[in-house]
Design an enzyme around this catalytic site. Structure first.
Site, PDB file in Angstrom:
ATOM      1  N   CYS A   1       2.923  14.045   4.538  1.00 24.36           N
ATOM      2  CA  CYS A   1       3.641  13.271   5.549  1.00 24.36           C
ATOM      3  C   CYS A   1       2.710  12.890   6.701  1.00 24.36           C
ATOM      4  O   CYS A   1       1.582  13.365   6.804  1.00 24.36           O
ATOM      5  CB  CYS A   1       4.848  14.075   6.039  1.00 24.36           C
ATOM      6  SG  CYS A   1       6.096  13.104   6.926  1.00 24.36           S
ATOM      7  N   ASP A   2       3.230  12.069   7.600  1.00 20.03           N
ATOM      8  CA  ASP A   2       2.442  11.346   8.597  1.00 20.03           C
ATOM      9  C   ASP A   2       1.387  12.169   9.337  1.00 20.03           C
ATOM     10  O   ASP A   2       0.203  11.865   9.299  1.00 20.03           O
ATOM     11  CB  ASP A   2       3.373  10.725   9.642  1.00 20.03           C
ATOM     12  CG  ASP A   2       4.355   9.740   9.043  1.00 20.03           C
ATOM     13  OD1 ASP A   2       4.354   9.566   7.812  1.00 20.03           O
ATOM     14  OD2 ASP A   2       5.132   9.144   9.802  1.00 20.03           O
ATOM     15  N   LYS A   3       1.812  13.191  10.086  1.00 19.62           N
ATOM     16  CA  LYS A   3       0.882  13.916  10.959  1.00 19.62           C
ATOM     17  C   LYS A   3      -0.004  14.868  10.168  1.00 19.62           C
ATOM     18  O   LYS A   3      -0.974  15.403  10.704  1.00 19.62           O
ATOM     19  CB  LYS A   3       1.645  14.691  12.036  1.00 19.62           C
ATOM     20  CG  LYS A   3       2.699  13.887  12.778  1.00 19.62           C
ATOM     21  CD  LYS A   3       2.185  12.556  13.280  1.00 19.62           C
ATOM     22  CE  LYS A   3       3.293  11.680  13.834  1.00 19.62           C
ATOM     23  NZ  LYS A   3       4.280  11.213  12.834  1.00 19.62           N
TER      24      LYS A   3
ATOM     25  N   SER B   1       7.690   4.610  14.772  1.00 24.82           N
ATOM     26  CA  SER B   1       7.383   4.924  13.385  1.00 24.82           C
ATOM     27  C   SER B   1       6.602   3.777  12.776  1.00 24.82           C
ATOM     28  O   SER B   1       6.681   2.629  13.229  1.00 24.82           O
ATOM     29  CB  SER B   1       8.688   5.128  12.611  1.00 24.82           C
ATOM     30  OG  SER B   1       8.470   5.041  11.225  1.00 24.82           O
TER      31      SER B   1
END
Length: 570
Positions: A135-137, A485
């Site tokens: 996921c993103d982070k 986002s």
């Protein structure tokens, strides 16, 4: 895949870190512990490779990373002279946390991931690191941690998800977010609302558009810290499995040649990463995270570097959220290496940057497919761009003296002048949508949600999706001291510095003020007299801190502003 290095190589001990523990005769208890985990005598001379995944059951982006980690461990253990040791760190599902107070922990998780990788590998003396984010982070957290350690390292991206489908329409996570606005305005039935929710996410893999995860994966592959195709190989694909099988030889090559992140993550490599973000129409979060990753390795990258590159780099990828396609579609036409090959041919990238293959970026993509602009429109040629310059713009003005980040695809125009509607937080905004408080021509101002004020600088995907779903996406703008986002689209400006609680003018905006956003001249201004601003500032009362203990309070105390990447280790 072949791995090599063209530089001069001295004799290097592969186990130069782990031998501190395994070869020291005054460490009998340490060595007893190794026997306890199953080491054989011959294992004590092997280089130890720490394999860290952000695997957990509660997120489609991450639910398969443990399986990939086990496959990578097998690849490492089958490589002569190496032994793999798995460990894990945390993650936050942005898709699950978005829209609620839990989203405050998302950006914080980047720092926790970096700290935990540095802590575990530093204490255990691993000779090399393989990180498996989803996921993103997870991605910048992994790179920051590996950069601090500066030992041979590779990032293996967990991969993108496949699209969902309902009633013949392709879906993704943003379809679910935007359905809320449609529901509020009565533009979707209860049955179809539920149908979208049930079918938007078909299984494992990161959110499928050019949202934050795929943006950062592409940037990091271009940076040189992943094997070719890592960013575009889908989570559920034979290619992703084969990528994992290659890691043993790849990491041994880095160990033998002593190629470290500092050899790869140069100023020019970061410029390449920024360029691909612009070309693909990537997430605003790339600004925060690339600045932070560069900081970790001692390279100075600023917001102004993004503007400089944006001015000379067109948007060529027609990807969601503002376009039509997903990362799985790029995979079908040759993956990211095909794009890099084209950009190198056109002189848009530094081809001589070293990568984790031991080869240069240009060498990596020599055998990649050539983009065929006659048979597909996922990627456009330079002569027919989606937007002639980059979609990420750095705006300054009295509303953002330290800068802000705008995401302007061009479809929503490049100038907006409107009436302020002020919301102190995300829920206040959603209440405003439901009550009909926001109208065409308004500029929604969501404040007190910055790195300190949030704390944690949460994303505003729920508000922007509600705005789109309510039919106001083309007639309203939205500005905030929070983040967006990668799934956000519309006329939006975030990362406003200084934030409201740090004395930023955004904290003094009132309903019916006029705000002007000019993405041509890169300005954002509050059209209120200096005298009125001084009067408001004299009467301003700083909000009470929302967190006084725990990790959020710690982050609020340590974080640098958004313009400096919200880093906490300065």
């Amino acid at each position: 895949m072949e791995f090599k290095y063209n530089g001069k190589v001295e004799s290097v001990e592969l186990n130069k870190y782990s031998k501190t523990l395994t070869q020291d005769p005054t460490q009998p208890a340490t060595q007893a512990m190794y026997y306890g985990i199953g080491f054989k005598d011959e294992d004590f001379k092997k280089a130890q490779v720490g394999i860290v995944s952000m695997d957990w059951d509660g997120n489609p982006c991450n639910m398969h990373l443990g399986t990939l980690g086990s496959k990578i461990k097998s690849s490492v253990n089958q490589t002569d002279g190496l032994i793999g040791l798995q460990f894990h760190t945390i993650g936050v599902s942005d898709g699950i946390a978005n829209g609620k107070l839990g989203m405050r922990y998302s950006l914080v998780s980047r720092e926790v991931i970096a700290d935990s990788i540095e802590t575990n590998a530093g204490a255990e003396y691993y000779d090399a690191i393989v990180a498996i984010p989803g996921c993103d982070k997870n991605m910048p957290g992994s790179i920051i941690g590996m950069a601090r350690l500066n030992r041979p390292s590779i990032m293996v991206y967990g991969g993108t998800i496949e699209h969902g489908e309902y009633k013949g329409e392709k879906l993704n996570i943003v379809s679910a977010f935007e359905s809320l606005g449609q529901k509020i305005t009565g533009n979707i039935s209860d049955e179809d609302y539920h149908g979208v929710i049930c079918n938007a996410i078909p299984g494992q893999g990161a959110c499928g558009g050019m949202y934050t995860a795929n943006t950062l994966a592409a940037a990091i592959e271009t940076l040189g810290m992943s094997l070719p195709y890592s960013s575009s190989n889908p989570a559920v694909s034979q290619e992703k499995q084969e990528e994992c099988d290659e890691i043993g030889l790849a990491i041994k090559n880095l160990l033998e040649k002593d190629i470290k992140p500092s050899d790869i993550m140069t100023k020019e490599a970061f410029e390449n990463a920024i360029t691909i973000v612009m070309v693909l129409g990537g997430s605003t979060n790339a600004v925060l995270h690339i600045i932070a990753m560069a900081n970790a390795i001692g390279v100075e990258i600023t917001q102004d570097d993004f503007q400089r590159i944006s001015d000379i780099t067109p948007v060529l990828g027609d990807f969601k959220p503002s376009g039509k396609y997903m990362m799985e579609d790029l995979h079908k036409i040759g993956g990211l290496p095909a794009v890099l090959k084209y950009l190198l041919k056109e002189g848009k990238l530094h081809g001589d940057c070293l990568t984790v293959t031991g080869k240069t970026l240009a060498e990596n993509v020599e055998t990649a497919l050539d983009l065929d602009f006659d048979s597909q429109d996922i990627m456009r040629p330079l002569k027919n761009p989606i937007k002639a310059t980059g979609h990420l713009q750095i705006l300054y003005g009295n509303l953002a003296q330290g800068g802000s980040v705008a995401k302007i695809s061009g479809k929503e125009g490049e100038f907006f002048k409107g009436t302020a509607r002020v919301f102190d937080g995300e829920q206040h905004f959603i209440d405003g949508i439901e009550s009909g408080r926001l109208h065409a021509g308004d500029v929604a101002v969501i404040r007190n949600i910055g790195p300190v004020g949030g704390p944690g600088m949460p994303e505003m995907l729920k508000p922007t999706s509600a705005l789109i779903g309510a039919g106001l996406g083309k007639s309203c703008a939205l500005i905030t001291d929070g983040r967006f986002s990668g799934g956000t689209h519309g006329f939006v400006v975030g990362h406003i510095v200084p934030e409201a609680v740090e004395g930023g003018l955004i904290g003094l905006v009132e309903d019916d003020d006029i705000i002007e956003i000019d993405a041509v001249n890169n300005s954002i201004s509050l059209k209120v007299s200096d005298e009125e601003i001084a009067k408001r500032r004299a009467n301003y009362q700083k909000p009470t801190p929302k967190a006084t203990r725990g990790v959020l309070a710690k982050f609020a105390k340590l974080t640098r502003p958004a313009s400096e990447g919200c880093v906490t280790d300065l």
